[in-house]
Write a protein that holds these residues in place. Sequence first.
Motif, PDB file in Angstrom:
ATOM      1  N   LEU A 135      11.971   1.604  -2.367  1.00 19.65           N
ATOM      2  CA  LEU A 135      11.547   1.215  -3.720  1.00 19.65           C
ATOM      3  C   LEU A 135      11.312   2.405  -4.656  1.00 19.65           C
ATOM      4  O   LEU A 135      11.750   2.363  -5.813  1.00 19.65           O
ATOM      5  N   PRO A 136      10.646   3.475  -4.229  1.00 18.98           N
ATOM      6  CA  PRO A 136      10.424   4.584  -5.167  1.00 18.98           C
ATOM      7  C   PRO A 136      11.712   5.178  -5.731  1.00 18.98           C
ATOM      8  O   PRO A 136      11.711   5.724  -6.835  1.00 18.98           O
ATOM      9  N   HIS A 137      12.819   5.056  -4.982  1.00 24.61           N
ATOM     10  CA  HIS A 137      14.099   5.549  -5.492  1.00 24.61           C
ATOM     11  C   HIS A 137      14.788   4.534  -6.389  1.00 24.61           C
ATOM     12  O   HIS A 137      15.407   4.905  -7.398  1.00 24.61           O
TER      13      HIS A 137
ATOM     14  N   ALA B 283       0.827  -1.209   0.000  1.00 22.84           N
ATOM     15  CA  ALA B 283       0.000   0.000   0.000  1.00 22.84           C
ATOM     16  C   ALA B 283       0.856   1.252   0.000  1.00 22.84           C
ATOM     17  O   ALA B 283       0.561   2.224  -0.719  1.00 22.84           O
ATOM     18  N   SER B 284       1.932   1.265   0.791  1.00 20.92           N
ATOM     19  CA  SER B 284       2.791   2.446   0.831  1.00 20.92           C
ATOM     20  C   SER B 284       3.519   2.647  -0.492  1.00 20.92           C
ATOM     21  O   SER B 284       3.675   3.783  -0.963  1.00 20.92           O
ATOM     22  N   ALA B 285       3.940   1.549  -1.133  1.00 24.58           N
ATOM     23  CA  ALA B 285       4.597   1.666  -2.438  1.00 24.58           C
ATOM     24  C   ALA B 285       3.622   2.162  -3.493  1.00 24.58           C
ATOM     25  O   ALA B 285       3.952   3.047  -4.299  1.00 24.58           O
ATOM     26  N   ALA B 286       2.405   1.615  -3.501  1.00 16.86           N
ATOM     27  CA  ALA B 286       1.413   2.033  -4.494  1.00 16.86           C
ATOM     28  C   ALA B 286       1.057   3.504  -4.325  1.00 16.86           C
ATOM     29  O   ALA B 286       0.945   4.250  -5.308  1.00 16.86           O
ATOM     30  N   ALA B 287       0.875   3.944  -3.075  1.00 17.28           N
ATOM     31  CA  ALA B 287       0.542   5.347  -2.829  1.00 17.28           C
ATOM     32  C   ALA B 287       1.666   6.266  -3.285  1.00 17.28           C
ATOM     33  O   ALA B 287       1.424   7.300  -3.924  1.00 17.28           O
ATOM     34  N   THR B 288       2.903   5.894  -2.977  1.00 16.29           N
ATOM     35  CA  THR B 288       4.043   6.746  -3.313  1.00 16.29           C
ATOM     36  C   THR B 288       4.287   6.787  -4.816  1.00 16.29           C
ATOM     37  O   THR B 288       4.518   7.862  -5.390  1.00 16.29           O
TER      38      THR B 288
ATOM     39  N   GLN C 112      10.374  -2.356   8.287  1.00 13.91           N
ATOM     40  CA  GLN C 112      10.850  -2.719   6.950  1.00 13.91           C
ATOM     41  C   GLN C 112       9.778  -2.516   5.888  1.00 13.91           C
ATOM     42  O   GLN C 112      10.058  -2.017   4.795  1.00 13.91           O
ATOM     43  N   GLY C 113       8.535  -2.908   6.195  1.00 13.21           N
ATOM     44  CA  GLY C 113       7.474  -2.769   5.202  1.00 13.21           C
ATOM     45  C   GLY C 113       7.297  -1.336   4.746  1.00 13.21           C
ATOM     46  O   GLY C 113       7.227  -1.048   3.548  1.00 13.21           O
ATOM     47  N   LEU C 114       7.234  -0.414   5.700  1.00 15.18           N
ATOM     48  CA  LEU C 114       7.044   0.992   5.342  1.00 15.18           C
ATOM     49  C   LEU C 114       8.316   1.605   4.771  1.00 15.18           C
ATOM     50  O   LEU C 114       8.246   2.472   3.885  1.00 15.18           O
ATOM     51  N   ALA C 115       9.474   1.175   5.244  1.00 16.60           N
ATOM     52  CA  ALA C 115      10.725   1.680   4.674  1.00 16.60           C
ATOM     53  C   ALA C 115      10.824   1.314   3.200  1.00 16.60           C
ATOM     54  O   ALA C 115      11.128   2.156   2.346  1.00 16.60           O
ATOM     55  N   ASP C 116      10.549   0.039   2.890  1.00 18.94           N
ATOM     56  CA  ASP C 116      10.615  -0.403   1.495  1.00 18.94           C
ATOM     57  C   ASP C 116       9.607   0.352   0.630  1.00 18.94           C
ATOM     58  O   ASP C 116       9.931   0.792  -0.479  1.00 18.94           O
ATOM     59  N   GLY C 117       8.380   0.500   1.129  1.00 18.47           N
ATOM     60  CA  GLY C 117       7.322   1.074   0.307  1.00 18.47           C
ATOM     61  C   GLY C 117       7.409   2.571   0.130  1.00 18.47           C
ATOM     62  O   GLY C 117       7.233   3.090  -0.983  1.00 18.47           O
ATOM     63  N   TYR C 118       7.679   3.289   1.204  1.00 16.03           N
ATOM     64  CA  TYR C 118       7.696   4.756   1.139  1.00 16.03           C
ATOM     65  C   TYR C 118       9.041   5.330   0.687  1.00 16.03           C
ATOM     66  O   TYR C 118       9.095   6.326  -0.025  1.00 16.03           O
ATOM     67  N   PHE C 119      10.157   4.699   1.146  1.00 12.06           N
ATOM     68  CA  PHE C 119      11.437   5.390   1.053  1.00 12.06           C
ATOM     69  C   PHE C 119      12.536   4.672   0.272  1.00 12.06           C
ATOM     70  O   PHE C 119      13.547   5.279  -0.041  1.00 12.06           O
TER      71      PHE C 119
END
Length: 678
Positions: free
Chosen positions: A488-490, A77-82, A479-486
């Motif tokens: 993977l998007p980079h 969800a965090s990756a999709a939102a970002t 880890q889940g939020l780190a991967d998704g928000y900060f």
Amino acid sequence: MPDTVTSAEASRSGALDGDYDDAAGYYTPGEPLVDTKAPDGPIADRWQNRKFEARLVNPANRRKLDIIIVGTGLAGASAAATLGEAGYNVKTFCYQDSPRRAHSIAAQGGINAAKNYKEDGDSVHRLFYDTVKGGDYRSRESNVYRLAEVSTNIIDQCVAQGVPFAREYGGLLDNRSFGGVQVSRTFYARGQTGQQLLIGAYQALERQVAAGTVSMYSRHEMLELVVVDGKARGIIARDMITGEIQTHLADVVVLASGGYGNVFYLSTNAMGSNVTAAWRAHRKGAYMANPCYTQIHPTCIPVTGTHQSKLTLMSESLRNDGRIWVPKNQADCDKDPRDIPEEDRDYYLERIYPSFGNLVPRDIASRAAKYQCDDGRGVGPEVDGVRRGVYLDFADAIARLGRDAVEAKYGNLFDMYARITGEDPYSVPMRIYPAVHYVMGGLWVDYDLQSTIPGLFVTGEANFSDHGANRLGASALMQGLADGYFVLPHTIRDYLADGPFEEVSEDHPAVVEARESVKGRIEHFLTVNGERSVDSYHRELGNIMWEYCGMERTETGLKKAIDLIRSLKDDFYRNVKVLGSAETLNQSLEKAGRVADFFELGELMCIDALNRRESCGGHFRGESQTEDGEALRHDDEFAYVSAWEWAGDDESNQMRAPVLHKEDLVYTAIEMKQRSYK
């Protein structure tokens, strides 16, 4: 190794014959594996340098690029939102009816971040060190430092979203401690932290759905990965309501599909948690790393009988104020615990590990509980003739803090325990026992979170990258939020910078092959018409895994498990009975596909455990322990990531010997040494 030298003697000597391999004949050696994206230089600069070096995608080109994300828990969800907010076209898939039902919601105790609000000596480097040490020096140094570095951003992000973290009287965010650390760095929302964080990520995701950058496909299950010219280009999914087999194509695929603890049948995972998305990718060429690293959580409500289909986790946060003990005398095990005087109680964690006490890491606390029960001092009702429980007692905390203060911290957890057990934990000690919880293994990824299939990225619990052989509590949400928000998007933009990519049509041979393979598997399960239910096979597989690949593994037991799994799998394909049809909601059919993948995963887990003749973290080999029963690593032989390559099926539908690729673990910022929490 000569026959006259026992495995126990070899392990206690701290040396093994390099030519001896318990798993010889079960696998094929492969070429060494190197993470080509791993940065070098000072560890504190590596992530900043990688972000700068990653190529950019201009906003106009982002609108031309399509991303598929499988899973809508915290990582998905965090990756999709970002990524949606960045302007990419995103499709998300989940088998639940809403992202709010993802298993991330079950994480109760908190989320770690190196904020040092308590001024108790915490720092990014200390969080990094604690995580590597907690993982028993079997995680990647660069990945873990990055995780610790971005942890501070996560809290700010979530506070901005309105996540109701607990606060002190003055309004500052509160912290508590978790296992394996001596500082307070865990942010929490009572015992509902995962739920509150997931609602925050869900809100961000739904905002992008409303904006049109994200398309949501709920009640859809990924059943195959589409690989075209060696690159991941889409998925085959089944609409779980109508049964329709759908093809979805994109420029890149992200798997955020969670862990595979349900291979054990009884676990703290949601009933629907499975390995199918990751395993289908593995069969298409994505390496599976460290699959034997399973976390046994020490704070679960004990098994009460064979009627159960899952177990319930009580948050590790309870170990902050609860004291764990068993009776010193076996004769007291069936007494009311309130009638057992203080001098007849063994607070064994405080006795054995005085520096950390009840907050030792999960693997150590779990084995210690098992040893007490094996010694005949377990408590609670007998199941199959054995008492499998220890006490978690809050009497001292209530006397010290008052009931109201304890209720403010843990009230919802106490209520949940009371509803399940019918016992009041405010007046009678809780009973707990270890159970399968999290898995540290998963698909192999490089520093950019990309698997061995170009264009396939993996985040959260579905990858292996951050936790080594044991995850510290409150680090899964991190880890889940780190991967998704900060993260993977980079990193994903470096791959997408080569786009837009050539379009793939639904009639491309690789797409047709993937779609037909799904239809063929479904048809098989519906036409076998055997005599046994899917659940009966799953339960039997889980019993094998728990008995021989659970809290303690041995060479003899693992080899026996592999034979049993192969035999049971053969019977499953010949004798399973799946009712209903493919053109409708059919949970029996869904389970059949998932259990089929669990058979292959379970075999690989046993082979991986057999290959690693050492004890580290959650992987405890009976042949490799110290004189006082602690885990004994062999860094000279096993300081590597085990990355397994799929080798195909043989003519009898059994797995061919998988190929083992080893990625050496190198530490430059910390010293590798035997763990001690005493």
